[in-house]
Design an enzyme around this catalytic site. Structure first.
Site, PDB file in Angstrom:
ATOM      1  N   PHE A  91       0.844  -1.201   0.000  1.00 16.78           N
ATOM      2  CA  PHE A  91       0.000   0.000   0.000  1.00 16.78           C
ATOM      3  C   PHE A  91       0.878   1.249   0.000  1.00 16.78           C
ATOM      4  O   PHE A  91       1.913   1.290   0.674  1.00 16.78           O
ATOM      5  CB  PHE A  91      -0.873   0.003   1.259  1.00 16.78           C
ATOM      6  CG  PHE A  91      -1.697   1.242   1.415  1.00 16.78           C
ATOM      7  CD1 PHE A  91      -2.908   1.366   0.768  1.00 16.78           C
ATOM      8  CD2 PHE A  91      -1.252   2.298   2.203  1.00 16.78           C
ATOM      9  CE1 PHE A  91      -3.671   2.519   0.902  1.00 16.78           C
ATOM     10  CE2 PHE A  91      -2.004   3.454   2.338  1.00 16.78           C
ATOM     11  CZ  PHE A  91      -3.225   3.555   1.683  1.00 16.78           C
ATOM     12  N   GLN A 101      -4.459  18.591   2.614  1.00 21.25           N
ATOM     13  CA  GLN A 101      -3.853  17.801   3.683  1.00 21.25           C
ATOM     14  C   GLN A 101      -4.491  18.180   5.025  1.00 21.25           C
ATOM     15  O   GLN A 101      -4.963  19.302   5.202  1.00 21.25           O
ATOM     16  CB  GLN A 101      -2.342  18.033   3.731  1.00 21.25           C
ATOM     17  CG  GLN A 101      -1.622  17.490   2.522  1.00 21.25           C
ATOM     18  CD  GLN A 101      -0.140  17.819   2.517  1.00 21.25           C
ATOM     19  OE1 GLN A 101       0.370  18.530   3.368  1.00 21.25           O
ATOM     20  NE2 GLN A 101       0.558  17.284   1.522  1.00 21.25           N
ATOM     21  N   GLY A 104      -8.515  14.672   6.702  1.00 18.58           N
ATOM     22  CA  GLY A 104      -9.036  13.317   6.825  1.00 18.58           C
ATOM     23  C   GLY A 104      -9.099  12.564   5.510  1.00 18.58           C
ATOM     24  O   GLY A 104      -9.586  11.431   5.463  1.00 18.58           O
ATOM     25  N   ASN A 134       7.718   9.654  10.587  1.00 18.81           N
ATOM     26  CA  ASN A 134       6.416  10.109  10.103  1.00 18.81           C
ATOM     27  C   ASN A 134       5.312   9.633  11.058  1.00 18.81           C
ATOM     28  O   ASN A 134       4.531   8.740  10.749  1.00 18.81           O
ATOM     29  CB  ASN A 134       6.165   9.627   8.670  1.00 18.81           C
ATOM     30  CG  ASN A 134       4.993  10.324   8.013  1.00 18.81           C
ATOM     31  OD1 ASN A 134       4.184  10.955   8.678  1.00 18.81           O
ATOM     32  ND2 ASN A 134       4.913  10.189   6.708  1.00 18.81           N
ATOM     33  N   TYR A 141      -2.429   5.002  10.015  1.00 13.66           N
ATOM     34  CA  TYR A 141      -2.470   3.583   9.693  1.00 13.66           C
ATOM     35  C   TYR A 141      -2.946   2.768  10.893  1.00 13.66           C
ATOM     36  O   TYR A 141      -3.734   1.832  10.737  1.00 13.66           O
ATOM     37  CB  TYR A 141      -1.097   3.097   9.224  1.00 13.66           C
ATOM     38  CG  TYR A 141      -0.625   3.781   7.962  1.00 13.66           C
ATOM     39  CD1 TYR A 141      -1.481   4.011   6.884  1.00 13.66           C
ATOM     40  CD2 TYR A 141       0.687   4.224   7.841  1.00 13.66           C
ATOM     41  CE1 TYR A 141      -1.050   4.654   5.733  1.00 13.66           C
ATOM     42  CE2 TYR A 141       1.127   4.856   6.685  1.00 13.66           C
ATOM     43  CZ  TYR A 141       0.251   5.065   5.638  1.00 13.66           C
ATOM     44  OH  TYR A 141       0.686   5.689   4.504  1.00 13.66           O
ATOM     45  N   LYS A 143      -4.933   3.759  13.222  1.00 12.84           N
ATOM     46  CA  LYS A 143      -6.369   4.031  13.374  1.00 12.84           C
ATOM     47  C   LYS A 143      -7.202   3.161  12.432  1.00 12.84           C
ATOM     48  O   LYS A 143      -8.282   2.698  12.793  1.00 12.84           O
ATOM     49  CB  LYS A 143      -6.640   5.519  13.096  1.00 12.84           C
ATOM     50  CG  LYS A 143      -8.061   5.948  13.334  1.00 12.84           C
ATOM     51  CD  LYS A 143      -8.195   7.449  13.134  1.00 12.84           C
ATOM     52  CE  LYS A 143      -9.601   7.918  13.423  1.00 12.84           C
ATOM     53  NZ  LYS A 143      -9.739   9.374  13.205  1.00 12.84           N
TER      54      LYS A 143
END
Length: 178
Positions: A91, A101, A104, A134, A141, A143
């Protein structure tokens, strides 16, 4: 407030996206948060890149995240290196338009892409790597349901230094519903 599904949609990348994507790929600020090193990329290279994608669609899905009003790409989301035997893929995502940005959109597009991987392509596992620094992407990710699998030490060279990558994956059925 409008739902994200009313404001954005996914569609397969096309030649009309090339100049926009090329601008993002030539922007050091945008590339700095990605695992890939910065390189100057001529638009003709990206034109051939999209043509090559259309010749090799069986092993990847490349989607533009588009503004519903303009049909202009604000980001991209990819399912790469699809392995049809092991039923997994890599991914990747980039919200290239800085004006979009922090709204959401990344989470929205991530959820749509992994649902496509699991529900439409019958894949079982989606994996990714991200820069250890990051933290914003890591939280997104996590979440969605991605689990940290490990740390790839000094795996990339960016801005004159070696950086670590975090490996994460999501197994079908593990996606977190919001």
């Amino acid at each position: 407030m409008a739902e994200l599904s009313d404001l954005y949609f996914l569609r397969e990348i096309s030649q009309k996206d090339v100049s926009v994507i090329n601008g993002w790929r030539n922007d050091r600020t945008i590339v700095s948060s990605l695992g890939a090193p910065f390189r100057y990329i001529d638009v003709s290279i990206d034109e051939r890149w999209v043509d090559n994608y259309y010749s090799n669609r069986s092993s990847m899905v490349r989607l533009s995240i588009c503004d519903t009003k303009t049909d202009v790409a604000v980001g991209v989301v990819y399912l790469l290196n699809i392995d049809w035997v092991a039923r997994n893929c890599e991914f990747a995502i980039m919200i290239g338009d800085v004006n979009h940005q922090g709204r959401g959109i990344g989470e929205y597009a991530t959820r749509l892409a992994v649902q496509h991987a699991f529900n439409d392509l019958n894949l079982h596992r989606v994996y990714l790597t991200l820069l250890e620094e990051n933290t914003r992407a890591f939280k997104l990710y996590a979440k969605v349901g991605f689990k940290k699998e490990g740390l790839l030490r000094h795996a990339v060279f960016k801005n004159g230094q070696y950086l670590n990558l975090i490996q994460m994956s999501l197994i079908s059925g593990e996606i977190c519903v919001e």
